[in-house]
Design a protein around this motif. Structure first.
Motif, PDB file in Angstrom:
ATOM      1  N   ARG A 183       5.971   2.725  -6.969  1.00  0.00           N
ATOM      2  CA  ARG A 183       4.852   1.992  -6.387  1.00  0.00           C
ATOM      3  C   ARG A 183       4.930   0.498  -6.726  1.00  0.00           C
ATOM      4  O   ARG A 183       4.557  -0.349  -5.916  1.00  0.00           O
ATOM      5  CB  ARG A 183       3.528   2.574  -6.881  1.00  0.00           C
ATOM      6  CG  ARG A 183       3.184   3.928  -6.292  1.00  0.00           C
ATOM      7  CD  ARG A 183       1.832   4.398  -6.770  1.00  0.00           C
ATOM      8  NE  ARG A 183       0.774   3.576  -6.196  1.00  0.00           N
ATOM      9  CZ  ARG A 183      -0.244   3.095  -6.892  1.00  0.00           C
ATOM     10  NH1 ARG A 183      -0.334   3.317  -8.186  1.00  0.00           N
ATOM     11  NH2 ARG A 183      -1.180   2.381  -6.292  1.00  0.00           N
ATOM     12  N   GLY A 206      16.886  10.411  -2.629  1.00  0.00           N
ATOM     13  CA  GLY A 206      16.624   9.260  -1.777  1.00  0.00           C
ATOM     14  C   GLY A 206      15.767   8.219  -2.478  1.00  0.00           C
ATOM     15  O   GLY A 206      15.990   7.017  -2.327  1.00  0.00           O
ATOM     16  N   ALA A 207      14.780   8.679  -3.257  1.00  0.00           N
ATOM     17  CA  ALA A 207      13.937   7.750  -4.006  1.00  0.00           C
ATOM     18  C   ALA A 207      14.749   6.999  -5.053  1.00  0.00           C
ATOM     19  O   ALA A 207      14.573   5.795  -5.258  1.00  0.00           O
ATOM     20  CB  ALA A 207      12.788   8.506  -4.671  1.00  0.00           C
ATOM     21  N   GLU A 226       1.902   9.470  -0.511  1.00  0.00           N
ATOM     22  CA  GLU A 226       3.203   9.425   0.162  1.00  0.00           C
ATOM     23  C   GLU A 226       4.344   9.308  -0.836  1.00  0.00           C
ATOM     24  O   GLU A 226       5.401   9.920  -0.668  1.00  0.00           O
ATOM     25  CB  GLU A 226       3.237   8.251   1.141  1.00  0.00           C
ATOM     26  CG  GLU A 226       2.386   8.430   2.381  1.00  0.00           C
ATOM     27  CD  GLU A 226       2.511   7.246   3.316  1.00  0.00           C
ATOM     28  OE1 GLU A 226       3.376   7.268   4.205  1.00  0.00           O
ATOM     29  OE2 GLU A 226       1.729   6.286   3.142  1.00  0.00           O
ATOM     30  N   VAL A 227       4.131   8.498  -1.881  1.00  0.00           N
ATOM     31  CA  VAL A 227       5.171   8.359  -2.915  1.00  0.00           C
ATOM     32  C   VAL A 227       5.405   9.687  -3.616  1.00  0.00           C
ATOM     33  O   VAL A 227       6.549  10.101  -3.838  1.00  0.00           O
ATOM     34  CB  VAL A 227       4.769   7.267  -3.929  1.00  0.00           C
ATOM     35  CG1 VAL A 227       5.757   7.244  -5.095  1.00  0.00           C
ATOM     36  CG2 VAL A 227       4.726   5.904  -3.260  1.00  0.00           C
ATOM     37  N   ASP A 228       4.323  10.386  -3.962  1.00  0.00           N
ATOM     38  CA  ASP A 228       4.465  11.687  -4.622  1.00  0.00           C
ATOM     39  C   ASP A 228       5.221  12.678  -3.740  1.00  0.00           C
ATOM     40  O   ASP A 228       6.086  13.434  -4.215  1.00  0.00           O
ATOM     41  CB  ASP A 228       3.086  12.250  -4.981  1.00  0.00           C
ATOM     42  CG  ASP A 228       2.401  11.454  -6.090  1.00  0.00           C
ATOM     43  OD1 ASP A 228       3.120  10.751  -6.830  1.00  0.00           O
ATOM     44  OD2 ASP A 228       1.164  11.529  -6.205  1.00  0.00           O
ATOM     45  N   GLU A 229       4.892  12.682  -2.450  1.00  0.00           N
ATOM     46  CA  GLU A 229       5.584  13.584  -1.519  1.00  0.00           C
ATOM     47  C   GLU A 229       7.058  13.224  -1.407  1.00  0.00           C
ATOM     48  O   GLU A 229       7.929  14.100  -1.326  1.00  0.00           O
ATOM     49  CB  GLU A 229       4.918  13.506  -0.144  1.00  0.00           C
ATOM     50  CG  GLU A 229       3.517  14.107  -0.092  1.00  0.00           C
ATOM     51  CD  GLU A 229       2.844  13.862   1.244  1.00  0.00           C
ATOM     52  OE1 GLU A 229       3.519  13.336   2.157  1.00  0.00           O
ATOM     53  OE2 GLU A 229       1.649  14.197   1.378  1.00  0.00           O
ATOM     54  N   TRP A 230       7.351  11.931  -1.390  1.00  0.00           N
ATOM     55  CA  TRP A 230       8.744  11.473  -1.288  1.00  0.00           C
ATOM     56  C   TRP A 230       9.539  11.929  -2.501  1.00  0.00           C
ATOM     57  O   TRP A 230      10.655  12.455  -2.365  1.00  0.00           O
ATOM     58  CB  TRP A 230       8.734   9.950  -1.170  1.00  0.00           C
ATOM     59  CG  TRP A 230      10.091   9.325  -0.940  1.00  0.00           C
ATOM     60  CD1 TRP A 230      11.212   9.936  -0.477  1.00  0.00           C
ATOM     61  CD2 TRP A 230      10.439   7.959  -1.157  1.00  0.00           C
ATOM     62  NE1 TRP A 230      12.245   9.039  -0.396  1.00  0.00           N
ATOM     63  CE2 TRP A 230      11.803   7.818  -0.804  1.00  0.00           C
ATOM     64  CE3 TRP A 230       9.739   6.855  -1.600  1.00  0.00           C
ATOM     65  CZ2 TRP A 230      12.467   6.600  -0.910  1.00  0.00           C
ATOM     66  CZ3 TRP A 230      10.410   5.643  -1.683  1.00  0.00           C
ATOM     67  CH2 TRP A 230      11.750   5.523  -1.348  1.00  0.00           C
ATOM     68  N   LEU A 231       8.991  11.730  -3.691  1.00  0.00           N
ATOM     69  CA  LEU A 231       9.692  12.132  -4.907  1.00  0.00           C
ATOM     70  C   LEU A 231       9.906  13.636  -4.953  1.00  0.00           C
ATOM     71  O   LEU A 231      10.936  14.111  -5.449  1.00  0.00           O
ATOM     72  CB  LEU A 231       8.900  11.677  -6.142  1.00  0.00           C
ATOM     73  CG  LEU A 231       8.870  10.173  -6.404  1.00  0.00           C
ATOM     74  CD1 LEU A 231       7.910   9.839  -7.524  1.00  0.00           C
ATOM     75  CD2 LEU A 231      10.263   9.664  -6.756  1.00  0.00           C
ATOM     76  N   VAL A 256       2.155   1.990   2.041  1.00  0.00           N
ATOM     77  CA  VAL A 256       2.534   3.295   1.498  1.00  0.00           C
ATOM     78  C   VAL A 256       1.603   3.626   0.341  1.00  0.00           C
ATOM     79  O   VAL A 256       1.525   2.874  -0.635  1.00  0.00           O
ATOM     80  CB  VAL A 256       3.999   3.286   1.007  1.00  0.00           C
ATOM     81  CG1 VAL A 256       4.384   4.655   0.475  1.00  0.00           C
ATOM     82  CG2 VAL A 256       4.922   2.876   2.150  1.00  0.00           C
ATOM     83  N   ALA A 292      10.073  15.727  -2.267  1.00  0.00           N
ATOM     84  CA  ALA A 292      10.934  16.211  -1.186  1.00  0.00           C
ATOM     85  C   ALA A 292      12.346  15.637  -1.236  1.00  0.00           C
ATOM     86  O   ALA A 292      13.313  16.321  -0.878  1.00  0.00           O
ATOM     87  CB  ALA A 292      10.294  15.882   0.163  1.00  0.00           C
ATOM     88  N   ALA A 293      12.475  14.384  -1.680  1.00  0.00           N
ATOM     89  CA  ALA A 293      13.797  13.730  -1.652  1.00  0.00           C
ATOM     90  C   ALA A 293      13.989  12.854  -2.880  1.00  0.00           C
ATOM     91  O   ALA A 293      14.027  11.617  -2.769  1.00  0.00           O
ATOM     92  CB  ALA A 293      13.938  12.909  -0.375  1.00  0.00           C
TER      93      ALA A 293
END
Length: 462
Positions: A79, A107-108, A96-101, A92, A103-104
């Motif tokens: 963040r 990528g993060a 959304e950051v939690d979901e990104w970490l 963002v 799921a991917a």
């Protein structure tokens, strides 16, 4: 470990594969179901305390490395990067950051490395040259500014030094002489014209410049003692960071040495008790522990001991041009320190006008989050650029929800009037600011030839 949820799927998966285990085999060793381990490895479940203990017992490793291994340093570190003006129009949010970490995570981590390597946002740096300062800052953020082993060792040493007398400077000098065969010598400026501290091993002397104030001499001798007596603890943390760049590794080691010195002068338990008893009275704390304002401000960002945490302060240091030369987030998760630029309405920039005074200000960011900030200018001894003395402004900040514990905030209503500020013009979407110098990133300028409004620049909305 922090009390926040620990999401550590990728490092646990790497640990399992390194030992050649299937999920079923590892789950059996840990006393959990394979389906639960699968959810943990996919970041769909946090690592529980019991699982953390089982991992440490079965695989003999430091569980803190799991926290350090969170992709990109974790959600808060991601963040802070996304607070850069380059991403201002994306908005963002935390979810959304939690979901990104989850799921991917790969990528993060790739995003974090690319962002750090470029120096952050559109700074114009050469993309393939890593910035060692950014790498060190990232390593510090992974620990949320607190190094428990260094604090414990410094506290033990401080207790030993107290047995020799109440004058800490004399006690450290005596220890350097008796145990390390080093004598202290204060030299005139014509002998050390451009040097504040020098270790002369040939003469067995720690030489200090006469230009240093007492608090700076005290920190200098504490720093030297840290180099001599905390070498093992410092090296262990530095090696664990896994730097590939030698400059970054040396910068990190210097930070850890300074951390130990600050912890030696302000031992954790005694310092925290003094903070809480005084309402974090900055002037009183400076006098009681004999330290400068910058050292005190830094120490306030490190109070993250489990079961005995201090208020989550952040700290920044800027020069008169507004350039940032130090930033410590601690456990604050403050977007104010992550931004590439700062708002001129923040009184941090006004601290130069009243040397020695502390500017107290309640500010509100665009998302409605409020912070109390304390800013003061400093002039380090012996720092000059040509004939102009070097001046800096140091800012401390804590969320407004904590200000009831602060002596400096007496009479301030956390829900009362606050100064609306942004994270620099490029990231700020406030339409009515008369101080604006640039339109927000991604917003077109509007020019009306028939009228002139009070705002410096107008820009298109969504």
């Amino acid at each position: 470990m922090s009390d926040r949820k620990l999401i550590a799927g990728p490092p646990i998966r790497r640990l399992r594969r390194r030992h050649g285990l299937s999920q079923a085999a590892m789950a059996e060793m840990l006393g959990i179901s394979p389906s639960y381990l699968n959810l943990v490895e996919r970041n769909h479940r946090p690592v529980s305390a019991s699982l953390l203990v089982a991992l440490a017992e079965q695989f003999d490793f430091d569980p803190r490395t799991l926290a350090a291994a969170e992709p990109g340093g974790g959600a808060d570190a991601i963040r802070r990067r996304l607070a850069d003006p380059l991403f201002a129009d994306l908005e963002v949010d935390r979810a959304e950051v939690d979901e990104w970490l989850a799921a991917a995570p790969g990528g993060a981590e790739a995003f974090a490395r690319a962002f750090d390597r470029s120096g952050g946002g559109g700074g114009g740096m050469i993309a393939d040259i890593a910035d060692p300062i950014v790498e060190v800052r990232r390593a510090i953020d992974r620990w949320r500014g607190h190094f428990a082993d260094l604090d414990a060792a410094a506290e033990t040493l401080a207790d030993e030094l107290r047995l020799t007398g109440t004058d800490l400077y004399a006690a450290i000098g005596q220890r350097l002489t008796v145990k390390h065969h080093l004598t202290l010598r204060i030299l005139p400026i014509d002998v050390l014209p451009d040097t504040l501290r020098r270790l002369d091993l040939h003469a067995r002397q720690l030489q200090l410049s006469e230009t240093l104030k007492h608090e700076d001499r005290l920190f200098a001798v504490a720093f030297q003692l840290a180099q001599l007596e905390a070498r093992g603890e410092i090296e262990a943390v530095a090696r664990g960071a896994g730097f590939t760049d030698r400059v970054a590794e040396r910068l990190f080691r210097r930070h850890l040495t300074g951390y130990f010195a600050a912890a030696l002068l302000m031992p954790y338990a005694r310092f925290l008790r003094a903070c809480e008893a005084s309402g974090y009275d900055l002037d009183l704390l400076q006098r009681r522990f004999g330290v400068g304002f910058e050292a005190l401000a830094f120490r306030l960002t490190t109070l993250g001991r489990v079961g005995a945490r201090g208020l989550p302060f952040f700290m920044v240091r800027i020069d008169r041009a507004g350039q940032l030369s130090k930033r410590h987030a601690g456990a604050s998760d403050a977007p104010l320190i992550a931004a590439s630029y700062r708002c001129p309405l923040w009184r941090l920039h006004h601290a130069f006008e009243r040397p020695g005074d502390t500017a107290v200000q309640l500010v509100e960011l665009e998302d409605g989050e409020r912070w109390l900030t304390l800013s003061r200018s400093i002039r380090p001894q012996g720092w000059r650029a040509e004939d102009v003395p070097a001046d800096f402004a140091v800012g401390l900040g804590v969320k407004a929800s904590h200000i009831g514990a602060l002596a400096a905030a007496r009479g301030i209503d956390p829900g009362g009037p606050a100064t609306p500020i942004g994270l620099g013009c490029r990231a700020c979407l406030r339409p009515d600011c008369r101080q604006r110098s640039h339109p927000p990133t991604g917003r077109a300028l509007l020019v009306n030839e028939r009228e002139r409004r009070g705002t410096a620049l107008e820009f298109a909305g969504d």
